[in-house]
Scaffold this motif. Structure first.
Motif, PDB file in Angstrom:
ATOM      1  N   PRO A 284       0.838  -1.195   0.000  1.00 55.10           N
ATOM      2  CA  PRO A 284       0.000   0.000   0.000  1.00 55.10           C
ATOM      3  C   PRO A 284       0.874   1.247   0.000  1.00 55.10           C
ATOM      4  CG  PRO A 284       0.177  -0.912   2.209  1.00 55.10           C
ATOM      5  CD  PRO A 284       0.973  -1.812   1.323  1.00 55.10           C
ATOM      6  N   PRO A 285       0.305   2.417  -0.300  1.00 53.02           N
ATOM      7  CA  PRO A 285       1.109   3.649  -0.251  1.00 53.02           C
ATOM      8  C   PRO A 285       1.473   3.944   1.201  1.00 53.02           C
ATOM      9  CG  PRO A 285      -1.205   4.158  -0.579  1.00 53.02           C
ATOM     10  CD  PRO A 285      -1.096   2.676  -0.626  1.00 53.02           C
ATOM     11  N   PRO A 286       2.620   4.613   1.445  1.00 52.00           N
ATOM     12  CA  PRO A 286       2.984   4.974   2.815  1.00 52.00           C
ATOM     13  C   PRO A 286       1.899   5.854   3.419  1.00 52.00           C
ATOM     14  CG  PRO A 286       4.400   6.084   1.200  1.00 52.00           C
ATOM     15  CD  PRO A 286       3.570   5.104   0.452  1.00 52.00           C
ATOM     16  N   ALA A 318       6.259   8.974  -8.183  1.00 52.62           N
ATOM     17  CA  ALA A 318       4.875   9.287  -8.534  1.00 52.62           C
ATOM     18  C   ALA A 318       3.968   8.514  -7.596  1.00 52.62           C
ATOM     19  CB  ALA A 318       4.582   8.900  -9.971  1.00 52.62           C
ATOM     20  N   HIS A 319       2.745   9.030  -7.400  1.00 53.20           N
ATOM     21  CA  HIS A 319       1.753   8.251  -6.665  1.00 53.20           C
ATOM     22  C   HIS A 319       0.498   8.125  -7.524  1.00 53.20           C
ATOM     23  CE1 HIS A 319       1.167  12.486  -5.580  1.00 53.20           C
ATOM     24  NE2 HIS A 319      -0.126  12.186  -5.480  1.00 53.20           N
ATOM     25  N   VAL A 320      -0.084   6.958  -7.435  1.00 51.18           N
ATOM     26  CA  VAL A 320      -1.260   6.651  -8.248  1.00 51.18           C
ATOM     27  C   VAL A 320      -2.500   6.912  -7.406  1.00 51.18           C
ATOM     28  CG1 VAL A 320      -2.398   4.874  -9.622  1.00 51.18           C
ATOM     29  CG2 VAL A 320       0.092   4.836  -9.355  1.00 51.18           C
ATOM     30  N   VAL A 321      -3.480   7.622  -8.022  1.00 54.95           N
ATOM     31  CA  VAL A 321      -4.714   7.883  -7.272  1.00 54.95           C
ATOM     32  C   VAL A 321      -5.896   7.207  -7.952  1.00 54.95           C
ATOM     33  CG1 VAL A 321      -3.895  10.087  -6.374  1.00 54.95           C
ATOM     34  CG2 VAL A 321      -5.163  10.027  -8.533  1.00 54.95           C
ATOM     35  N   THR A 330       2.477   3.692  -5.078  1.00 57.39           N
ATOM     36  CA  THR A 330       3.563   4.582  -5.496  1.00 57.39           C
ATOM     37  C   THR A 330       4.420   3.938  -6.577  1.00 57.39           C
ATOM     38  OG1 THR A 330       5.002   3.690  -3.795  1.00 57.39           O
ATOM     39  CG2 THR A 330       3.756   5.681  -3.234  1.00 57.39           C
ATOM     40  N   LEU A 331       5.091   4.805  -7.339  1.00 59.17           N
ATOM     41  CA  LEU A 331       5.970   4.364  -8.425  1.00 59.17           C
ATOM     42  C   LEU A 331       7.279   5.122  -8.335  1.00 59.17           C
ATOM     43  CD1 LEU A 331       3.490   4.681 -11.419  1.00 59.17           C
ATOM     44  CD2 LEU A 331       4.455   2.530 -10.619  1.00 59.17           C
ATOM     45  N   THR A 332       8.372   4.485  -8.806  1.00 56.44           N
ATOM     46  CA  THR A 332       9.615   5.230  -8.989  1.00 56.44           C
ATOM     47  C   THR A 332       9.970   5.162 -10.465  1.00 56.44           C
ATOM     48  OG1 THR A 332      10.979   3.283  -8.709  1.00 56.44           O
ATOM     49  CG2 THR A 332      10.418   4.517  -6.703  1.00 56.44           C
TER      50      THR A 332
END
Ligand code: ADP
Ligand code: MG
Lengths: 350, 303
Positions: A284-286, A318-321, A330-332
């Motif tokens: 999951p995202p932080p 980047a973060h995906v919404v 999240t992405l790098t």
């Protein structure tokens, strides 16, 4: 899930005089080459089952001779099956009387052909109006109906030309306008862009996608070109030797090819245009708000687009919404590049 | 030779043919049956063709009695509007003037009239047959040999039953010409429709065309060049029959030729022969130019 617009069930097609008998043999496991060698019958389609969803583009892909044209011609019954069912909007096409079938073709389903199949002795406007003419509409209705679509596909000013006076790309615009003019819900396209030059072909794909945004038809699109399939298809079915070898979304097929045959196609594909951000994101995202230096991308964005934005804004996170704007992963830059690389390259990078 | 095969049974040396008496009996019986048939039905058949005869006579009279310069103007105008070719039009004008000058105007009008009527009749009968043939392989297989017979049987042979049935005159002449001239239009209508692009036909089907719509909107227009070639051949064959038809009383350019043969009038024969050739060339060039004009849409005007 909503009821599919077109359901194909246990469809078999065998070319030859004793096709019904041969269906039994094929069900017992006789192969295409055995059928030809021992019984002189050609296996066209074997046990096809597809659900084609309403208002989306179903692509059927396969090499030449795999049975694509045969399959699509069953949907409006230009070819009679050897066994099986084709249900369109709840109605069995194969049970229709000749008259019902004509009405069905006039109002419910239309078609675009690989070599355009325009009427060479009629002008552009009369070609586009052909479906309306067959329905028995008045001259005035034919004219206004046809003009609307001629303008929509960008051929205004050419309505009095004959097909032979137009380039291939323009001729296929006429073919498309002719098919759209009948207002049928279902559009069949048999390698509609395969005869066109690569640039014109991409152009026509854009025309089709634009139209589809506005019209939301149920489109069945045949192609032998994987890039075209991946660009257009909401759903893709892959056909080989008359059998379906895999069905799924573009992403599913690229990420998880069902067999060696499909992998060999997929290797050459530009994955950056197919794979979507959420497929490779870290979850999951932080907790807490996204980092200061992270850009925001919507769910469904393809990796190539993510990479372009990251490069433009000089960020490497980047973060995906999701639809309601909540972060879901999240992405790098590194993970995006790895996702875009072909499997062979990917091993090297990692 | 005979000595070589000495000792063989008779039937291996001489062909074992029917006895002369049997053959004569057979011919006589068939002839008598046919005579009885023509006595019983001749009048009815003649009445059946009556309207056609009336039309033919009316058309012939029209061409002959209208002042020559009006006919000339009309023919030249038709040629011009059909061909749009200055060369063909001027050629037609000169040819007709020469025909008039050499005293063949009236005979030419008669020939023009019978050729026109025969061609129309061949089209009206032949095209539907050709269309039917294109729809059924069985029918095609049945009709093709009949057409072969119609084209290769020496025309003098079928003159006999026709004359026995209908006597001498315009109608039997017309029949002889039509029988000989109709096969090309039948064959080429059939061929033209069978050669229509399968994909275009499939498109017509995919849009729900009825059988009639397919015929009128797709099959006939697309096979028109081939059908036109058939009409052209039909006209040429009809003209070739003019002399034969004159044997059974069809007046026109054929009769002076026939006279010339029996009396050895060399010049008269050649002049009338040339008039037939001139008409043939006019018909041929005009119908071909017309056919080409119908096909203009097939040419790409640019890129
Ligand atoms: N009318 C027919 N008679 C016999 N075989 C046919 C016929 N139509 C198609 N086939 C065969 O069926 C197979 C599939 O053909 P098709 O559907 O045209 O393939 P595709 O459109 O994928 O190139 C091929 O092996 C072809 O030879
Ligand atoms: Mg095909």
């Amino acid at each position: 899930m909503a009821e599919p617009a077109i359901k194909v069930r246990n469809l078999y097609k065998i070319f030859g005089r004793r096709d019904r008998e041969m269906v039994e043999k094929v069900k017992e496991g006789v192969s295409k080459s055995e059928l030809l060698a021992d019984h002189s019958h050609v296996l066209g389609l074997r046990d096809i089952n597809i659900d084609m969803p309403e208002a989306s583009i179903q692509v059927v892909m396969g090499l030449s001779g795999s049975g694509k044209s045969t399959l699509i011609r069953h949907l409006n019954r230009l070819i009679e099956p050897s066994a099986g069912e084709v249900i369109v909007h709840g109605e069995d096409v194969l049970q229709m009387s000749e008259k019902a079938l004509r009405e069905f073709r006039r109002h419910k389903i239309s078609m675009v052909f690989q070599r355009f199949a325009l009427l060479p002795h009629k002008t552009v406007i009369d070609n586009v109006a052909y479906g309306l003419h067959v329905m028995g509409k008045s001259k005035a209705e034919q004219k206004t109906g046809a003009m609307r679509w001629i303008e929509r596909v960008g051929l205004a000013g050419y309505e009095d030309n004959y097909p032979a006076q137009l380039s291939g790309g323009m001729q296929q615009r006429v073919g498309l306008a002719r098919a759209l003019a009948t207002d049928a819900d279902i559009l069949l396209m048999d390698e509609a862009f395969s005869a066109l030059d690569p640039l014109i072909r991409t152009d026509m794909q854009s025309v089709l996608l634009d139209l589809q945004k506005e019209l939301a038809k149920t489109i069945v699109f045949i192609t032998h070109d994987l890039d075209e399939a991946l660009r257009l298809g909401d759903k893709i079915a892959i056909l080989r030797d008359g059998e379906i070898v895999q069905q799924g979304t573009a992403q599913e097929i690229v990420l998880d090819p069902a067999d060696e045959y499909i992998s060999s196609f997929v290797r050459e594909v530009n994955r950056g245009r197919v794979i979507q951000a959420e497929t490779i994101m870290d979850t999951p995202p932080p907790p807490g708000p996204p980092a200061e230096n992270s850009i925001r991308v919507e769910k469904g964005t393809v990796l190539e687009e993510v990479a372009r934005r990251m490069t433009e804004q000089d960020r490497d996170q980047a973060h995906v919404v999701n639809g309601s704007g909540e972060p879901i992963g999240t992405l790098t830059m590194r993970s995006v590049m790895a996702g875009m690389a072909t499997p062979v390259l990917k091993d090297a990078i990692e | 030779m005979a000595s070589l095969f000495n000792g063989l049974p008779d039937w291996l040396v001489e062909f074992p043919q029917l006895a002369g008496r049997d053959l004569r009996h057979m011919s006589r019986t068939i002839d008598q049956e046919y005579r009885a048939f023509s006595r019983a039905w001749g009048d009815a058949i003649e009445n059946f063709f009556r309207p056609l005869l009336d039309f033919l006579l009316w058309f012939e009279n029209l061409l002959i009695q209208t002042p020559w310069w009006i006919v000339l103007a009309v023919v030249v105008a038709i040629v011009w509007f059909a061909s749009r070719s200055v060369k063909i039009t001027i050629g037609t004008f000169i040819a007709l003037i020469l025909i008039g000058v050499f005293g063949m105007w009236e005979d030419t009008m008669r020939t023009l009239s019978i050729i026109t009527v025969c061609t129309l009749l061949s089209i009206v009968i032949g095209m539907p047959i050709g269309i039917a043939m294109s729809r059924s392989n069985k029918l095609q297989a049945a009709i093709n040999p009949i057409l072969d017979v119609m084209q290769t049987m020496p025309s003098f042979v079928y003159l006999i039953p026709i004359v026995m049935l209908l006597g001498i005159g315009l109608i039997p002449g017309l029949l002889v010409v039509v029988i000989y001239a109709m096969p090309p239009i039948i064959r080429l209508t059939n061929l033209g429709i069978r050669l229509v692009d399968k994909e275009v036909l499939e498109a017509a089907n995919a849009f729900g065309s009825s059988g009639w719509q397919k015929l009128v909107e797709v099959q006939l227009p697309l096979s028109l060049p081939t059908i036109m070639a058939g009409i052209n051949q039909t006209i040429m064959m009809a003209l070739a029959m003019v002399v034969v038809a004159s044997l059974i009383g069809v007046r026109g350019l054929g009769q002076p030729v026939l006279q010339a043969i029996t009396n050895q009038y060399f010049t008269q024969g050649v002049l009338n022969g040339l008039a037939i050739v001139a008409i043939a060339i006019i018909f041929d060039r005009t119908s071909q130019a017309y056919g080409k004009r119908l096909q203009r849409h097939r040419e790409a005007s640019h890129g």
